[in-house]
Design a protein around this motif. Structure first.
Motif, mmCIF file in Angstrom:
data_model
loop_
_atom_site.group_PDB
_atom_site.id
_atom_site.type_symbol
_atom_site.label_atom_id
_atom_site.label_comp_id
_atom_site.label_asym_id
_atom_site.label_seq_id
_atom_site.Cartn_x
_atom_site.Cartn_y
_atom_site.Cartn_z
ATOM 1 N N VAL A 98 15.503 -8.491 6.317
ATOM 2 C CA VAL A 98 14.289 -9.027 6.221
ATOM 3 C C VAL A 98 13.013 -7.846 7.104
ATOM 4 O O VAL A 98 13.472 -7.381 7.905
ATOM 5 C CB VAL A 98 13.847 -10.273 6.902
ATOM 6 C CG1 VAL A 98 14.589 -10.172 8.556
ATOM 7 C CG2 VAL A 98 12.497 -10.802 6.660
ATOM 8 N N LYS A 99 12.155 -7.648 6.247
ATOM 9 C CA LYS A 99 11.066 -6.769 6.903
ATOM 10 C C LYS A 99 10.349 -7.276 8.122
ATOM 11 O O LYS A 99 9.772 -8.256 7.938
ATOM 12 C CB LYS A 99 9.828 -6.382 5.644
ATOM 13 C CG LYS A 99 8.874 -5.321 5.920
ATOM 14 C CD LYS A 99 8.263 -5.238 4.670
ATOM 15 C CE LYS A 99 7.205 -4.246 4.996
ATOM 16 N NZ LYS A 99 5.873 -4.366 5.988
ATOM 17 N N SER A 100 10.094 -6.475 8.939
ATOM 18 C CA SER A 100 9.020 -6.845 10.080
ATOM 19 C C SER A 100 7.742 -6.440 9.612
ATOM 20 O O SER A 100 7.478 -5.755 8.728
ATOM 21 C CB SER A 100 9.537 -6.052 11.410
ATOM 22 O OG SER A 100 9.142 -4.592 10.968
ATOM 23 N N GLU A 101 6.644 -7.382 10.101
ATOM 24 C CA GLU A 101 5.330 -7.254 9.467
ATOM 25 C C GLU A 101 4.274 -6.606 10.619
ATOM 26 O O GLU A 101 3.162 -6.707 10.267
ATOM 27 C CB GLU A 101 4.777 -8.737 9.306
ATOM 28 C CG GLU A 101 5.568 -9.635 8.294
ATOM 29 C CD GLU A 101 5.583 -8.906 6.957
ATOM 30 O OE1 GLU A 101 4.743 -7.866 6.624
ATOM 31 O OE2 GLU A 101 6.040 -9.429 5.895
ATOM 32 N N ARG B 220 -9.124 -9.541 10.198
ATOM 33 C CA ARG B 220 -8.820 -8.331 9.712
ATOM 34 C C ARG B 220 -7.593 -7.990 9.446
ATOM 35 O O ARG B 220 -6.622 -8.431 10.412
ATOM 36 C CB ARG B 220 -9.828 -7.230 10.356
ATOM 37 C CG ARG B 220 -11.219 -7.384 10.401
ATOM 38 C CD ARG B 220 -11.958 -6.280 11.001
ATOM 39 N NE ARG B 220 -11.810 -5.000 10.628
ATOM 40 C CZ ARG B 220 -12.382 -4.497 9.550
ATOM 41 N NH1 ARG B 220 -13.276 -5.409 9.048
ATOM 42 N NH2 ARG B 220 -12.286 -3.459 8.991
ATOM 43 N N HIS B 221 -7.172 -7.207 8.639
ATOM 44 C CA HIS B 221 -5.746 -6.562 8.418
ATOM 45 C C HIS B 221 -5.720 -5.247 8.196
ATOM 46 O O HIS B 221 -6.518 -4.523 7.982
ATOM 47 C CB HIS B 221 -4.982 -7.441 7.296
ATOM 48 C CG HIS B 221 -5.616 -7.029 5.935
ATOM 49 N ND1 HIS B 221 -5.476 -6.082 5.144
ATOM 50 C CD2 HIS B 221 -6.220 -7.969 5.091
ATOM 51 C CE1 HIS B 221 -6.295 -6.049 4.217
ATOM 52 N NE2 HIS B 221 -6.615 -7.157 4.086
ATOM 53 N N ILE C 252 -11.837 -6.285 0.162
ATOM 54 C CA ILE C 252 -12.078 -6.743 1.254
ATOM 55 C C ILE C 252 -10.972 -6.554 2.401
ATOM 56 O O ILE C 252 -9.600 -6.731 1.743
ATOM 57 C CB ILE C 252 -12.844 -8.119 1.344
ATOM 58 C CG1 ILE C 252 -13.121 -8.646 2.910
ATOM 59 C CG2 ILE C 252 -11.469 -9.242 0.840
ATOM 60 C CD1 ILE C 252 -14.010 -9.780 2.871
ATOM 61 N N ASN C 253 -11.159 -6.003 3.539
ATOM 62 C CA ASN C 253 -9.746 -5.709 4.508
ATOM 63 C C ASN C 253 -9.698 -6.844 5.507
ATOM 64 O O ASN C 253 -9.450 -6.594 6.634
ATOM 65 C CB ASN C 253 -9.993 -4.583 5.125
ATOM 66 C CG ASN C 253 -11.245 -4.314 5.790
ATOM 67 O OD1 ASN C 253 -12.253 -5.076 6.089
ATOM 68 N ND2 ASN C 253 -11.330 -3.124 6.611
ATOM 69 N N SER C 254 -9.982 -8.319 4.982
ATOM 70 C CA SER C 254 -9.762 -9.289 6.065
ATOM 71 C C SER C 254 -9.241 -10.386 5.055
ATOM 72 O O SER C 254 -9.599 -10.489 3.991
ATOM 73 C CB SER C 254 -10.863 -9.539 6.678
ATOM 74 O OG SER C 254 -11.933 -10.125 5.904
ATOM 75 N N TYR C 255 -8.487 -11.451 5.678
ATOM 76 C CA TYR C 255 -8.104 -12.723 5.119
ATOM 77 C C TYR C 255 -9.298 -13.628 5.287
ATOM 78 O O TYR C 255 -9.780 -13.727 6.595
ATOM 79 C CB TYR C 255 -6.804 -13.322 5.720
ATOM 80 C CG TYR C 255 -5.632 -12.287 5.540
ATOM 81 C CD1 TYR C 255 -5.109 -11.951 4.241
ATOM 82 C CD2 TYR C 255 -5.287 -11.677 6.854
ATOM 83 C CE1 TYR C 255 -4.044 -11.065 4.177
ATOM 84 C CE2 TYR C 255 -3.970 -10.964 6.737
ATOM 85 C CZ TYR C 255 -3.420 -10.637 5.409
ATOM 86 O OH TYR C 255 -2.661 -9.823 5.256
ATOM 87 N N TYR D 96 0.556 -6.681 9.148
ATOM 88 C CA TYR D 96 0.600 -6.289 7.799
ATOM 89 C C TYR D 96 0.837 -7.639 7.109
ATOM 90 O O TYR D 96 1.192 -7.633 5.796
ATOM 91 C CB TYR D 96 1.622 -5.477 7.473
ATOM 92 C CG TYR D 96 1.557 -4.001 8.119
ATOM 93 C CD1 TYR D 96 0.234 -3.182 8.025
ATOM 94 C CD2 TYR D 96 2.511 -3.690 8.944
ATOM 95 C CE1 TYR D 96 0.038 -1.962 8.670
ATOM 96 C CE2 TYR D 96 2.376 -2.224 9.519
ATOM 97 C CZ TYR D 96 1.262 -1.562 9.428
ATOM 98 O OH TYR D 96 0.971 -0.386 9.986
ATOM 99 N N SER D 97 0.424 -8.821 7.376
ATOM 100 C CA SER D 97 0.568 -9.984 6.877
ATOM 101 C C SER D 97 -0.258 -11.229 7.665
ATOM 102 O O SER D 97 -0.607 -10.870 8.769
ATOM 103 C CB SER D 97 1.953 -10.506 6.675
ATOM 104 O OG SER D 97 2.454 -11.218 7.475
#
Length: 608
Positions: free
Chosen positions: A95-98, A308-309, A567-570, A587-588
């Motif tokens: 599993v990937k770490s975020e 922001r991400h 856009i660089n935010s959720y 990253y998520s």
């Protein structure tokens, strides 16, 4: 690296277990994790990821929404429309770490062994790993999963895992992958991402056909109930074998997850405000600016946030199907871009919410935003004569305007390019020497997007081009994409912080004629193929960045699409019933790390 979505089928070479493992002069040691470049962030004795709360309470019901319908619980094939969230029922080896660009930690696998040259990788499966019917996960299940997916699954799997040469079961719980000598350094990591399927369940069933028979999985959730095409509910397994693993502590906290389907996004938004479901991620700037208001927002029953991400935002664009003769000439494709007035659209329709996209890897260090330096030129020189000259002399920027809506100069530039390509306006219609007029269909799946494309179509009309909008439902849209049955459409190419094998699926010539692949543009370009291979074989993070920038330039200057915006935010809204960790993943969004507040009721908020 990107998580998944028919020439002759490739058979996976399976070595019999009686063969000895590959002899090694100095056997590498088992590890708990592996990184694409450098070393993993978390040590072998880590307790949980920093962005989770290991003490988060578990339980309660969370309701979400989905658009359209579903007719299958099999997300691995090109047929059917899979149910939302169905990946929750499966686990993978790693599993990937975020909060790292690309590091993998053991999930089904308790340890991993990989030599420095990455020519093979060996996974040791946890003794406790069980499928939802209680049967153990074995090496045979891993082998069977890869064979099944490559032979009967989406063409993505054949392309993504093309460099696997063999898989061997060393014993019931140890499986080894051997790779072709291709310098595909990402491959050992991405084989760990595949959902492992139970051989005992699938071997007597038709994997290639959609089905609503509830499958056996190994993940944290089960499909608890469903109403075909309308709703389904997942239930957290009481007997989930991996609930206390370090990679899972603080994750998968909801006791039940229910997805309700809506045929219309406007109806879905009103249902959210009425308390019919609990969480919403908004993609419409108009909705975000004008519709998230009212008493429930004023009294904080519903909360809204922009988070922001650090993710690359990829490329959302008008995709041109270059298989169509109309779009085969790059000058034509370039010309059409002059009709898209982003600046006016952003100001008048989007409430200035977006940034213009110029790069396929926007919002990342891999975007080509300056002229190539000496190190990048070393990558580009072998194919200089196959690339547009602008790759070496100009930094690509999508056409821009002053935002006034007056595009006379831009449209003239577009018409000059069209004239060079053999098109001229005659009696108000763009026409070629054969008398063919320039007209095409723009395929959409969301009616709300019609207002976005309408100004673009009006500008094209001024160039003598007739565009018809065709809006179809989700199932038809998916089928038309899979069969490349479109002229132009809107599509988003997502990107990760570690581009790799998925670039072959997006841009490589080998995928252009395989229905169901994501080479939706139909690119067949030896220079692009070369650069894709360079990205996949990058030996270091520095080289990965340089090679991805080179690929970015080549894609930009071939004008395969018309860039839109990002856009660089959720943008999220949710009923006040959730708790979440103090530290967010880089990253998520990390929704799987949230939990329900004690006493939270089904309509949002909490009991006193």
């Amino acid at each position: 690296m990107v998580a998944p979505i028919k020439t002759a089928l490739l058979s996976l070479v399976l070595l019999v277990t009686t063969q000895a493992p590959l002899a090694m002069a100095a056997e590498p040691q088992p590890q708990h994790a592996i990184a694409m470049h450098g070393t993993p962030k978390y040590p072998a004795d880590f307790d949980h990821f920093n962005y989770t709360n290991p003490d988060a309470p578990k339980g309660g019901i969370v309701r979400r929404w989905a658009l359209g319908t579903f007719d299958s619980f099999n997300p691995f094939i090109i047929k059917g429309t899979p149910a939302a969230g169905v990946g929750l029922i499966y686990d993978s080896l790693m599993v990937k770490s975020e909060d790292e660009p690309f590091s993998q930690y053991g999930l089904l696998a308790e340890s991993v062994v990989m030599p420095e040259d990455r020519s093979w990788i060996r996974f040791k499966i946890r003794e406790a790993a069980r499928f939802s019917d209680g049967k153990p996960v074995t090496s045979d299940d891993v082998i069977y999963s890869f064979k099944l997916l490559r032979e009967q699954g989406n063409p993505f799997y054949r392309a993504y895992y093309a460099d696997i040469e063999a898989i061997e079961a060393i014993d019931d719980r140890t499986v080894e992958f051997r790779f072709k000598p291709s310098q595909n350094r990402e491959l050992p990591l991405i084989v760990g991402e595949v959902a492992i399927l139970p051989k005992h369940y699938w071997q007597d069933r038709d994997f290639s056909s959609p089905s609503l028979e509830v499958p056996v999985g190994s993940g944290p959730y089960l499909i608890d109930s469903y109403d075909p095409g309308r709703a389904l509910t997942y239930r957290l397994r009481d007997d989930y074998w991996g609930h206390d693993l370090p990679v899972n502590r603080g994750r998968h906290n909801f006791g039940q997850l229910r997805y309700d389907y809506y045929r219309d996004t406007t109806v879905a938004l009103e249902a959210f405000k009425a308390g019919e479901y609990d969480f919403r991620q908004e993609t419409s700037s108009k909705n975000w600016a004008t519709s998230y208001n009212g008493p429930m927002f004023d009294n904080d029953k519903i909360l809204r946030d922009e988070i922001r991400h650090s993710n690359p935002t990829g490329m959302q664009a008008f995709i041109l199907n270059s298989r169509r003769p109309l779009f085969a000439d790059s000058r034509v494709r370039q010309a059409l871009a002059y009709a898209f007035d982003f600046e006016w659209t952003n100001k008048n329709i989007f409430y200035n919410a977006y940034t213009r996209t110029h790069s396929y890897f926007s919002n990342s260090e891999m975007a080509a935003t300056e002229l190539p330096d000496a190190e990048e030129l070393k990558i580009l020189e072998p194919i200089r004569d196959q690339l547009p000259t602008e790759v070496f002399t100009q930094v690509y920027r999508a056409p821009n305007t002053d935002g006034s809506g007056k595009l006379r100069q831009q449209l003239r530039q577009g018409l000059r390019l069209l004239k060079q390509a053999g098109w001229q306006i005659k009696q108000g219609k763009l026409t070629n020497a054969n008398g063919q007029t320039f007209n095409f269909e723009l395929l959409l799946v969301q009616k709300e997007f019609e207002r976005v494309v309408a100004p673009f179509i009006r500008n094209l009309k001024k160039m003598g081009i007739d565009v018809r909008i065709r809006i179809v439902d989700v199932s038809q849209y998916i089928n038309r994409l899979r069969s490349f049955d479109y002229d132009m459409m809107v599509y988003s190419y997502g990107q990760s912080n570690s581009p790799g094998n998925e670039q072959r699926e997006f841009w490589h010539s080998d995928m252009a004629d395989i229905q169901g692949s994501r080479n939706l543009i139909g690119i067949k370009n030896p220079a692009i193929d070369y650069l894709v291979d360079q990205v996949i074989s990058a030996p270091s993070r520095e080289q990965l960045v340089l090679r991805t920038r080179a690929l970015d330039r080549a894609l930009q200057w071939n004008h395969y699409l018309i860039p839109q915006y990002h856009i660089n935010s959720y943008r999220i809204a949710y009923w006040d019933k959730f708790g979440m960790p103090d530290t967010r993943p880089l990253y998520s969004l990390g929704f799987d790390t949230w939990w329900l507040k004690p006493g939270a009721d089904s309509n949002g908020g909490s009991h006193p």
